[in-house]
Design a protein around this motif. Sequence first.
Motif, PDB file in Angstrom:
ATOM      1  N   GLN A 973       0.819  -1.214   0.000  1.00 14.99           N
ATOM      2  CA  GLN A 973       0.000   0.000   0.000  1.00 14.99           C
ATOM      3  C   GLN A 973       0.852   1.263   0.000  1.00 14.99           C
ATOM      4  N   MET A 974       2.179   1.115   0.214  1.00 13.41           N
ATOM      5  CA  MET A 974       3.073   2.273   0.335  1.00 13.41           C
ATOM      6  C   MET A 974       4.000   2.426  -0.865  1.00 13.41           C
ATOM      7  N   ARG A 975       3.870   1.547  -1.865  1.00 19.49           N
ATOM      8  CA  ARG A 975       4.863   1.500  -2.932  1.00 19.49           C
ATOM      9  C   ARG A 975       4.927   2.782  -3.749  1.00 19.49           C
ATOM     10  N   ASN A 976       3.844   3.546  -3.778  1.00 19.09           N
ATOM     11  CA  ASN A 976       3.793   4.725  -4.652  1.00 19.09           C
ATOM     12  C   ASN A 976       4.320   5.997  -3.991  1.00 19.09           C
ATOM     13  N   LEU A 977       4.865   5.880  -2.772  1.00 18.05           N
ATOM     14  CA  LEU A 977       5.470   7.059  -2.143  1.00 18.05           C
ATOM     15  C   LEU A 977       6.625   7.563  -3.000  1.00 18.05           C
ATOM     16  N   VAL A 978       6.668   8.848  -3.210  1.00 16.92           N
ATOM     17  CA  VAL A 978       7.665   9.442  -4.097  1.00 16.92           C
ATOM     18  C   VAL A 978       8.815  10.016  -3.276  1.00 16.92           C
ATOM     19  N   VAL A 979      10.020   9.729  -3.682  1.00 14.28           N
ATOM     20  CA  VAL A 979      11.215  10.285  -3.064  1.00 14.28           C
ATOM     21  C   VAL A 979      11.766  11.362  -3.981  1.00 14.28           C
ATOM     22  N   PRO A 980      11.969  12.574  -3.484  1.00  9.81           N
ATOM     23  CA  PRO A 980      12.494  13.641  -4.349  1.00  9.81           C
ATOM     24  C   PRO A 980      13.811  13.238  -5.002  1.00  9.81           C
ATOM     25  N   LYS A 981      14.013  13.737  -6.201  1.00  7.93           N
ATOM     26  CA  LYS A 981      15.196  13.356  -6.980  1.00  7.93           C
ATOM     27  C   LYS A 981      16.483  13.727  -6.255  1.00  7.93           C
ATOM     28  N   THR A 982      16.522  14.920  -5.672  1.00  9.87           N
ATOM     29  CA  THR A 982      17.738  15.355  -4.970  1.00  9.87           C
ATOM     30  C   THR A 982      18.054  14.428  -3.802  1.00  9.87           C
ATOM     31  N   THR A 983      17.028  14.058  -3.073  1.00 12.93           N
ATOM     32  CA  THR A 983      17.225  13.127  -1.962  1.00 12.93           C
ATOM     33  C   THR A 983      17.722  11.788  -2.476  1.00 12.93           C
ATOM     34  N   LEU A 984      17.123  11.297  -3.554  1.00 10.28           N
ATOM     35  CA  LEU A 984      17.491  10.006  -4.119  1.00 10.28           C
ATOM     36  C   LEU A 984      18.957   9.983  -4.551  1.00 10.28           C
ATOM     37  N   GLU A 985      19.457  11.087  -5.066  1.00  7.07           N
ATOM     38  CA  GLU A 985      20.840  11.151  -5.536  1.00  7.07           C
ATOM     39  C   GLU A 985      21.842  11.314  -4.391  1.00  7.07           C
ATOM     40  N   THR A 986      21.425  11.970  -3.329  1.00  7.97           N
ATOM     41  CA  THR A 986      22.353  12.268  -2.231  1.00  7.97           C
ATOM     42  C   THR A 986      22.356  11.202  -1.159  1.00  7.97           C
ATOM     43  N   LEU A 987      21.198  10.590  -0.893  1.00  6.56           N
ATOM     44  CA  LEU A 987      21.088   9.583   0.156  1.00  6.56           C
ATOM     45  C   LEU A 987      21.779   8.294  -0.284  1.00  6.56           C
ATOM     46  N   LYS A 988      22.632   7.763   0.568  1.00 12.87           N
ATOM     47  CA  LYS A 988      23.391   6.561   0.242  1.00 12.87           C
ATOM     48  C   LYS A 988      22.950   5.335   1.053  1.00 12.87           C
ATOM     49  N   HIS A 989      22.517   5.536   2.256  1.00  7.85           N
ATOM     50  CA  HIS A 989      22.192   4.370   3.072  1.00  7.85           C
ATOM     51  C   HIS A 989      21.471   4.823   4.330  1.00  7.85           C
TER      52      HIS A 989
END
Length: 1307
Positions: A973-989
């Motif tokens: 039910q949570m699969r469609n949560l969107v992660v901002p592009k900047t966060t996706l590129e900067t977050l490593k773990h």
Amino acid sequence: MAEVLPHGILDICVVVGASHEKLKEICQAIPKDGIRSHCYLSPEIRSVHVPPFVSKEDSRFGNSDQSFTSISRRRSFKKKKELKHTNPAATNANAGHIESQSEEFSIPSNIDLQGLPQLCFPGELQIETEAKEDRYHFLVFTDVFGTRTYGVAVQFYRLIEEGNSFQHGQTNWNVHNQRMSTLYAPFSVCVISKFPYYTAFKDCLSRYVVSFSLMVHAKTCQELDFDHKVRQFAAKLALVPSPPSGTLHLVFNLNPLLIVLPSREDPNYPVADLDIHLPLLCFKPKCILQILTCILMEQRIVFLSADWALLTLVAECFILYLHPLQWQHTYVPILSKEMLDFLMAPTAFLMGCHIDYFKEVKSEIEDLILVNIDEGTITFSNLAATEPDIPEMPSQAAECFAQRIESLQLHYDLELSHLGSSSDISNLRMRRRNWQQNLNLTIQELFLVLVVNMFRDVSDYLNYEYRVFNSEEFLKTRTVSDQPFYKKVLETYIFHSFLKARLSRKMDAFSHMELRMCPESNRVKMRDNPRRPTMEQMVMRREYHFDHLVTKRFAASLPNLPVDIWQDFSAEHLSIRKNKSENAMKKSTKSVRTLKLPEFRSPLNYSSVIAWYTDFINLLSKAINTTGQECSSLLARYYYLRGLAYLMQEKYLEALSDFQNLYKTDLDIFPKELVKKVIGVLPPDQRSQAGQKPELKRLISIMLEKEQNVTASDEHVKKFELPKTHMHKEDFLKRIQESGIVKDVGTILRLFDALTIVNSEKNKLKYRDMTTEQITTAKVVSRSVFYLSAETGHLKQIDPETFRVFYNFWKESEAEAHEVNLPLEVIEYLDKNESVFKLSSAVKTNYGVGKIALTQKRLFLLKEGRPGYVEISKFRDIMEVENVSVMFFPLRIPALKIKTALKEPFVGNLKTERDLWQLIVKEMWAGRTMADKHKDPQYIQEALTNVLLMDAVVGCTQSRAIYAASKLAYFDQMRNLVVPKTTLETLKHKINPSADQTSPQAVNVLLYAPGNPNYPEEGANANPKLWCALSEGKVVLIDAASWCIQQHCIQVGNSKLNCMLGVDTSQLWIGSQDSCIYIINTCSMSCNKQLTEHCTDVTDMVLEDQGSNLSQKCVYSCSLDGSVICWDVSTLQIKTNFQLSNCHTLTAIKLHNCMLWCCVGDALLEVKKTGQVFRTLILENPNGSRAFFSCFLVLPGKNQLVTGCADKGEVCFWDMENLSKPWQKIQLQDCSSINCMIIVKNQVWIGSKGLDKANGKIYVIDADKYYVEKELVAHVDMVRALCSAENKYVLSGAGREDGKVAIWKVD
């Protein structure tokens, strides 16, 4: 005052022998023409010597020239018996005869004087015609509370001549016979102490007996006051203190011998002043393991030997072998002939007796384990119809022990083969002692490894919050051959006490060895170990334990289901240092120091004793002055000993001052109870003087406060039991957590909703026959306690039967998964850390016929017939999952279709299993998608937990099973949560430091500590570390080389932790809300130092580093009330301190250009180190009020300040030359408050709270161009902490709604 004075190593010294009257009778009855030999007598106490031997009163009454007082001054024990002979404790020097009298002795409460003579002569006391060699043996006394006292006894022979028998140097009869006859009477001197210094006391007695024997043969016996000689010997021992635990040994001189008192390495470890390899010389390894098994099973054990000394020494060795497990039943290692009836006791015991009684004991007493030390054998008493069922020790632990013990070098002579001869007895003794000490340490480690190998899995079945041990599940995980052993041991008191220590998270020798033996790659799994075998484990079992593979049933619970979180995320490339793969089994060697005590003065009167303590104090003061803070452990031992010496001189304030220094230096050896006693008896004038000294005043306050706040710790241990009554939500939550199935509260609540669907169907039947009024009444009554179903309005509770069926199905499904025996042809396709968690029935698919297998990473088909592997898909490669029907004329068979981008769609004819497998695959697919987006491997772990719970719910539900299981499909039910592009590129773990907790904990402080690459031999200790301060004083340590949790919980107080500071590679300072600064030793991972001078919350600390030595470093700490203290790191003493006036919110300090910048809420103050305010910075709001600062930074290269506001999202840059107004203002979008900030390269990273209450944001500001470069969102709660890892990564920690640490890449 005498009651608070500490004792030396001697508690009591007793002389035992035949009575004066009996010896007189024998001499008078000797016939003129012969000698009567082998005359048996009853031993009696001849004299008792108890400290103190001198007192101040003696010097006042003019007795300073006498060596000792004539009568003991301590009178807590009365010897009520009327003595028929001369009183042993007093001599009437002014009378020609000694009157019978009642005398008082200060005897330790656990010493039975009536039974002592038989223990000093456990055999027979007989008169001999010629002298025999001196013999030594050892005693152990145990009181009703289990406290042990130890004794060393020597038997020696004294020449008695007719007309010449001595009592305190006096001639007591004179029979003039024409013919003289020579006889030898045995005497015994027994030294009793709280400390098991067997070797040291034996050496002392050896020196004493030799000296006395020389005087006897020199025919000076008439002049010798024997009682005075013993008292002189005892008085010397009474002066000697016991060394505190650590690496400082004490040495004192009894010419020509140097006596060494070894210390304990661990405060909880007993002293090992004996040759603990003796049993290894007497028994074969298999026999040793059998004896240890008998002890663990609390049998009735009897050691037998012809040598009385070996009885105690061997028994003590076996007690040491099992440490930290402790024998707490009856323990009497030596029984005299008169005490043999003790062996009739029905309870467990460990006793010893002479080999002469072997046949008698074996034939007359049943159910005994008889250990023959002389022959190295174990037998059983004959009365039992069958021999006791003593199972073998667990095979893996026994095999490891047998392999390691073969490499031991047990014979000292082999060590001497390459060495030359030495004429120096001290050198020879020292060489032998060093060899024995090293061997003892090796043997202790060997047996500790054995204990860890036996019980290392116990922690996987503990629930720390509810103090539950799931013994049934633990037993199911043991091999069939090992189960008999564990079934018996788990019911013993020894194991129960061991469980108490584990549930209290006691960091003892077992815990430290368990950490050392755990491979670094598996440390993340230590608390929540996946109880199903990985591929690597399957291969190992196939190679080494194939016979156990089928019989070993893993049926344990699966709390939180950890997986190999690093395989797919490749987190190792984030490490700052390369990780070491070697197992950290090397024992850290600590250098041992010795301190030689002053020479004993003669005669030992009050003034000479005081002078001896003065010499001792001067010696310790010199040692303290020449020892640097880098040897803080050694300094602590010196403070401890000097404090004791001051107490003996009745210098209480000086003693308290040393104990205050000890309190700050090493809490492990702080004598808390002794300090409380001293404080309690301080005279009013000295109490007033102590109140005028801030440090002593604080110490007294802490001791009295702790005494008032003492509450009994919860040490009970519960076994998990299935519920017997209906459960509402809170009860169900507790039961599930106790069972160990899952810890996460949210998951348990979803499981509750799923299982209540079953109950709702039952309730429909229940309410069907009730009237409307009855139903309404039932609902109204239940609303106050239970929850109502939104669908039916029925009571939401779970009955015991539903819980039992669910629990049993969960265990059965786990057992089936654990019994999967994959062929090597299949294992080679899987990762070494993958485990199979579920198998379908055999089904027909378009890939062939076989069983669908689920791991944490993929689906694959285990083909029937000839075993084969066909990969269906990895979860991250799935594109679509749908239910379909396959035509099989004349039927349509339910099937599952899985589409991937890499190969043709998979279609499996799952029939009745289709709907469940669709839920399972979609949940795992969604969990993998979420984990990839959020860089959080815990999502996969949680998804796998949900999947297995779905399986169990369907298995225990008869109707609406799939609907009930769908309540657990959280990630789908949570699969469609969107992660901002900047966060996706900067977050490593992401890391979850609360993995061992039942609910997330707020991450209040983060500190990155660089590793020590110059010392690779230190293994994991050389790696960089991330320290996380969680709620309620919990500190979690993460290895930054692998980002694995290295240690789950180091407890430092129970309050919120506000700040952390790495002072050097071995010290971590932590400021707490309880006003204390805790100092963690990063080598031992223990908190044994505290600084307690602050009176309110310690809010921040800063290091002033003027060089590499500790003496060149100081720390400034501040507290909420405006107090600032400068600490000398080398001495932990206050260098300077000051109080900011009218300040109640001092939250942060920084050091810049020899000035302190202090954040006091609505202003920043530039303060001189003397406390004088130099400048003030304020920020006015448009309405004229002052803005409140939450944090600030100093940018030295730019000569700028950066401030963040606590009540709005505004960041200001200030020119430090002009503080009238900010240089730049930056308004952060969607930010309600700023919590923390750090500078990394040319970027300012800011942790904040978003406008949404449960939204934590990180802003990255370019410090050169003054604009927001990035907005990062990865926490669902406010960002509370930020730290930098060598300018490569930034780590952020969030509040308790999130409780995770995120790792961000720095551009």
